[in-house]
Each structure stands twice: as C-alpha cells, then as structure tokens.
Design a protein around this motif. Structure first.
Motif, PDB file in Angstrom:
ATOM      1  N   GLN A 203       2.165   8.775   0.622  1.00 41.99           N
ATOM      2  CA  GLN A 203       2.920   7.594   1.034  1.00 41.99           C
ATOM      3  C   GLN A 203       2.451   7.237   2.449  1.00 41.99           C
ATOM      4  OE1 GLN A 203       4.889   6.484  -1.413  1.00 41.99           O
ATOM      5  NE2 GLN A 203       4.496   8.333  -2.610  1.00 41.99           N
ATOM      6  N   SER A 204       1.806   6.097   2.588  1.00 41.73           N
ATOM      7  CA  SER A 204       1.190   5.732   3.860  1.00 41.73           C
ATOM      8  C   SER A 204       1.529   4.298   4.226  1.00 41.73           C
ATOM      9  CB  SER A 204      -0.330   5.908   3.785  1.00 41.73           C
ATOM     10  OG  SER A 204      -0.959   5.489   4.981  1.00 41.73           O
ATOM     11  N   LEU A 205       2.346   4.136   5.255  1.00 36.57           N
ATOM     12  CA  LEU A 205       2.680   2.813   5.796  1.00 36.57           C
ATOM     13  C   LEU A 205       3.171   1.856   4.713  1.00 36.57           C
ATOM     14  CD1 LEU A 205      -0.348   2.398   8.243  1.00 36.57           C
ATOM     15  CD2 LEU A 205       1.897   3.397   8.704  1.00 36.57           C
ATOM     16  N   GLY A 206       4.064   2.365   3.858  1.00 44.56           N
ATOM     17  CA  GLY A 206       4.670   1.534   2.839  1.00 44.56           C
ATOM     18  C   GLY A 206       3.888   1.400   1.556  1.00 44.56           C
TER      19      GLY A 206
ATOM     20  N   GLN B 200     -15.418  11.073   1.987  1.00 46.47           N
ATOM     21  CA  GLN B 200     -14.374  11.814   2.704  1.00 46.47           C
ATOM     22  C   GLN B 200     -13.873  11.032   3.912  1.00 46.47           C
ATOM     23  OE1 GLN B 200     -14.932  15.992   3.593  1.00 46.47           O
ATOM     24  NE2 GLN B 200     -16.442  16.171   1.948  1.00 46.47           N
ATOM     25  N   LEU B 201     -14.771  10.326   4.582  1.00 48.79           N
ATOM     26  CA  LEU B 201     -14.372   9.587   5.774  1.00 48.79           C
ATOM     27  C   LEU B 201     -13.343   8.507   5.458  1.00 48.79           C
ATOM     28  CD1 LEU B 201     -17.812   9.195   7.599  1.00 48.79           C
ATOM     29  CD2 LEU B 201     -15.925  10.708   8.216  1.00 48.79           C
ATOM     30  N   ALA B 202     -13.294   8.058   4.206  1.00 49.93           N
ATOM     31  CA  ALA B 202     -12.321   7.038   3.822  1.00 49.93           C
ATOM     32  C   ALA B 202     -10.889   7.552   3.914  1.00 49.93           C
ATOM     33  CB  ALA B 202     -12.610   6.535   2.411  1.00 49.93           C
ATOM     34  N   LEU B 203     -10.706   8.864   3.833  1.00 49.44           N
ATOM     35  CA  LEU B 203      -9.367   9.432   3.965  1.00 49.44           C
ATOM     36  C   LEU B 203      -8.775   9.130   5.342  1.00 49.44           C
ATOM     37  CD1 LEU B 203     -10.058  12.896   2.295  1.00 49.44           C
ATOM     38  CD2 LEU B 203      -8.636  11.064   1.351  1.00 49.44           C
ATOM     39  N   GLY B 204      -9.643   9.006   6.347  1.00 48.10           N
ATOM     40  CA  GLY B 204      -9.175   8.728   7.697  1.00 48.10           C
ATOM     41  C   GLY B 204      -8.579   7.340   7.858  1.00 48.10           C
ATOM     42  N   GLN B 205      -8.806   6.469   6.896  1.00 50.21           N
ATOM     43  CA  GLN B 205      -8.243   5.123   6.977  1.00 50.21           C
ATOM     44  C   GLN B 205      -6.794   5.078   6.511  1.00 50.21           C
ATOM     45  OE1 GLN B 205     -10.035   2.794   8.461  1.00 50.21           O
ATOM     46  NE2 GLN B 205     -11.740   4.236   8.640  1.00 50.21           N
ATOM     47  N   ILE B 206      -6.372   6.058   5.717  1.00 46.73           N
ATOM     48  CA  ILE B 206      -5.020   6.019   5.148  1.00 46.73           C
ATOM     49  C   ILE B 206      -4.165   7.215   5.550  1.00 46.73           C
ATOM     50  CG2 ILE B 206      -5.700   4.602   3.180  1.00 46.73           C
ATOM     51  CD1 ILE B 206      -5.833   7.157   1.497  1.00 46.73           C
ATOM     52  N   ALA B 207      -4.757   8.213   6.166  1.00 47.61           N
ATOM     53  CA  ALA B 207      -3.987   9.414   6.508  1.00 47.61           C
ATOM     54  C   ALA B 207      -4.420   9.965   7.853  1.00 47.61           C
ATOM     55  CB  ALA B 207      -4.158  10.487   5.424  1.00 47.61           C
TER      56      ALA B 207
END
Length: 367
Positions: free
Chosen positions: A79-82, A108-115
């Motif tokens: 659950q990330s920013l709604g 893997q770097l894409a995880l840093g955009q949502i978490a």
C-alpha cells in the motif's frame, strides 16, 4: 490511508521458511521467537521490496531453502500513497533475482519509485569503528532512500572505474585510452558526491527539528586523499593529474570510492568512534529515525522500517521512547526479539507475531 505499508507478505522456500503468510495492517510488527526460528529471515524478505541486495547483501542463490534448493519467491501487497501494488520477487535455481510489479516485469530499481525501506541490523553496530567501506554503504543506502537514481550513478561509476583500473594495472600510458573513461567517471562521481551531501543535509535538518530521546549526530563527508572536486570538470582534471600516481598504485586513488562518513556525538563533541557501545547504538537509531522523518516529508509517507534485535540493545527507557517515536511517525516498523516482553510497551499499538521452528518448518502466528 495514504501511507506506506505491506498488507500481505508471502514467502515460499525462502531461507528457513518453506511457506509463510502474514496478513497485516499499517501498525508496527513485533516478531518474537527463539534464536534460529527465522525472524531475521522474515525481515530480510521484506528488505527485498527495495532496490539492492537486501539487508544481508546476499546472492539470490543463498536465499534458497535447503536442502530442496528449488528457488524461492516472495510476494507482497504494498500500500503506497493511496495505491495498492502487487509485488513478486523470485529466483529460480542458479538464476538472478527477478521482479514483477502489478503483473509486469520490472527492474529492481523500479521498486524505489513506490517504496522506501530502511533497516538497522546488529552487524551495523560496529559501523563507527570498522572500515570506511561499511560507512559508505550505510550513507549510500540513506542517499538512495531520498534519490533512487543514486544507485544507477554508483553502478556506472564502479563499472567505469574497474575499466580504468584495468588499464592502470596493465601500465597503459596512452592518454586516449583514459579520456572517455575519465569523462564518464567524472560525471557519475560528481553526481554521487552531490547526492551524498544532499542526503546529509536532509538528515541534519530532520535531527534539528525533532525532539527525541536519542542523541543527534553531526555528520561530515571526508576523503582519504582530500576533498572530492566539486564539479565533474574539476574531477575530470583531477583524474588526469593523478594518473601518474594511480599508475604506480595500480588503482584509482581519488574519487567518491575514497570517501568516509565522519560522525560526532553532537551534545558531547565526541567522535562517534570514541563513544561507548550504547552511545554508538543510540546514534545509529537516531540517524534511522531522522532518515524516516525526512522521508515522510519528501516521499509523502514514512518508510517501512526493519529493526533487527533493536530492543535487546536498548534500556527500558530508550526502548519505550523508540516505540513512541515509531508510532508517532506512523511507520510500519518490523522489529524482532527473543521474547514478547521486549515489546510490552507497544501493547495494542502494534501487531504481534510469534515465530517458531517445528519439525524443520518455520511457522509464524499472528497473536
């Protein structure tokens, strides 16, 4: 809610866990159980929801449950920013780690955009008294939490520096072989240095604005061979000037890979390396909390925190203060300890789980 937390986590053949499933809310998570039951393995799985190699920095094949060695998989509902994201992370036998976000393959770097995930583990307790490499890694994790692209700059710099070092070891002296490499190193190196300094500024402000039971740390970025040149042009010139010395050494002697994080217990004016073991631990907790407070502003929600055995290393007063600060922050903090009494001050403010190992199968029961 518009925060950041995991509402479900499922493990399959990961470390000691043949199968585990947790259904969660946004409150802190207190995991307790005997040594060897798999508590740290659980939070290591959660650490994989951020870019990088996780809190143990392990290779994918080392995370497989033995003796089956069938590969492993970790899934979660984030659950990330709604918004809700379905995350799948897995590795087959001998393969690299793979990621899928909302059903689509992702880097893997894409995880840093949502978490955003931060951790504090017992191996970090010696941070201030061991080598500079560990402190650089600690600082780079903090920096990536603010600037996910920092990871790409670090990877580019390290790759290019390896190529330059190969030329140096082979005693290549033709300038033309170095110029393109040094231009790349200068660009990514200056970017790394600037991002690290921005992250330190964020920590400084977060510590200055907070009332906390944990001591503030004054931090500075130092270097073995003097200050890192401020711009990419300056760093490129410094690399060219240092080439003769680097040839003699067989490696690059100037750049962000030579940086060190220097810390001082602010209230006492004592270098962190000279503080007591308890003071060094308190300084680390203070920095993790400052990082979390700063991220709550810049990212829009506090990060997920992973605090392995943190309760056992704090006295009752500081332990209660830590729990109060985590709850006030609104972070889903995953904490481990050997007994439930270590989390008694949390009460109903947290969700509690008992981790046991029975007949070779680790089990997690929400209480």
């Amino acid at each position: 809610m518009t925060g950041l937390w995991l509402s479900e986590v499922t493990l399959s053949h990961f470390r000691s866990h043949k199968a585990a499933h947790l259904a969660l809310d946004a409150r802190p998570v207190a995991l307790h159980g005997p040594n060897g039951a798999g508590k740290t393995n659980l939070i290591e799985a959660v650490s994989l929801f951020s870019p990088g190699r996780g809190l143990r920095r392990a290779a994918a094949q080392d995370m497989m449950r033995r003796p089956e060695a069938l590969g492993w998989k970790v899934t979660g509902l984030l659950q990330s920013l709604g918004r809700m994201h379905e995350i799948e992370i897995w590795a087959e036998d001998g393969s690299a780690r793979q990621v899928r976000i909302d059903g689509k393959p992702a880097a893997q770097l894409a995880l840093g955009q949502i978490a955003r995930v931060l951790w504090l583990v017992p191996s970090m307790d010696r941070l201030w008294i061991e080598g500079a490499e560990g402190r650089r890694r600690f600082l780079d994790r903090i920096t990536m939490s603010f600037i996910p692209s920092h990871a790409e700059a670090v990877l580019e710099f390290e790759k290019t520096m390896r190529e330059r070092n190969r030329l140096l070891k082979d005693q290549v002296r033709d300038d033309r072989w170095y110029q393109a490499l040094e231009a790349q190193m200068a660009r990514s190196g200056a970017q790394i240095d600037a991002a690290r300094r921005d992250a330190l500024a964020e920590l400084h402000y977060a510590q200055a604005e907070a009332e906390t039971a944990f001591p503030a740390a004054d931090l500075d970025l130092t270097a073995t061979d003097g200050e890192m040149p401020g711009s990419d042009e300056d760093y490129r010139a410094a690399l060219a000037e240092s080439r003769f010395r680097d040839l003699a050494a067989g490696r690059t002697l100037i750049g962000p890979h030579r940086a060190d994080l220097y810390g001082v217990y602010a209230a006492k004016g004592i270098p962190a390396r000279d503080c007591s073991t308890g003071e060094q631990k308190a300084l680390l907790v203070s920095l993790i909390l400052a990082n979390a407070r700063a991220l709550a502003k810049s990212f829009g929600a506090p990060p997920i925190l992973l605090l392995d055995e943190v309760a056992a290393h704090l006295d009752a007063g500081r332990r209660a203060s830590l729990y109060d600060e985590i709850c006030a922050l609104g972070a889903q903090a995953w904490m481990t300890g050997t007994g439930p009494e270590l989390f008694s001050e949390l009460g109903a403010r947290a969700q509690h789980a008992r981790v046991t190992e029975e007949a070779g199968l680790s089990c997690t029961a929400m209480l």
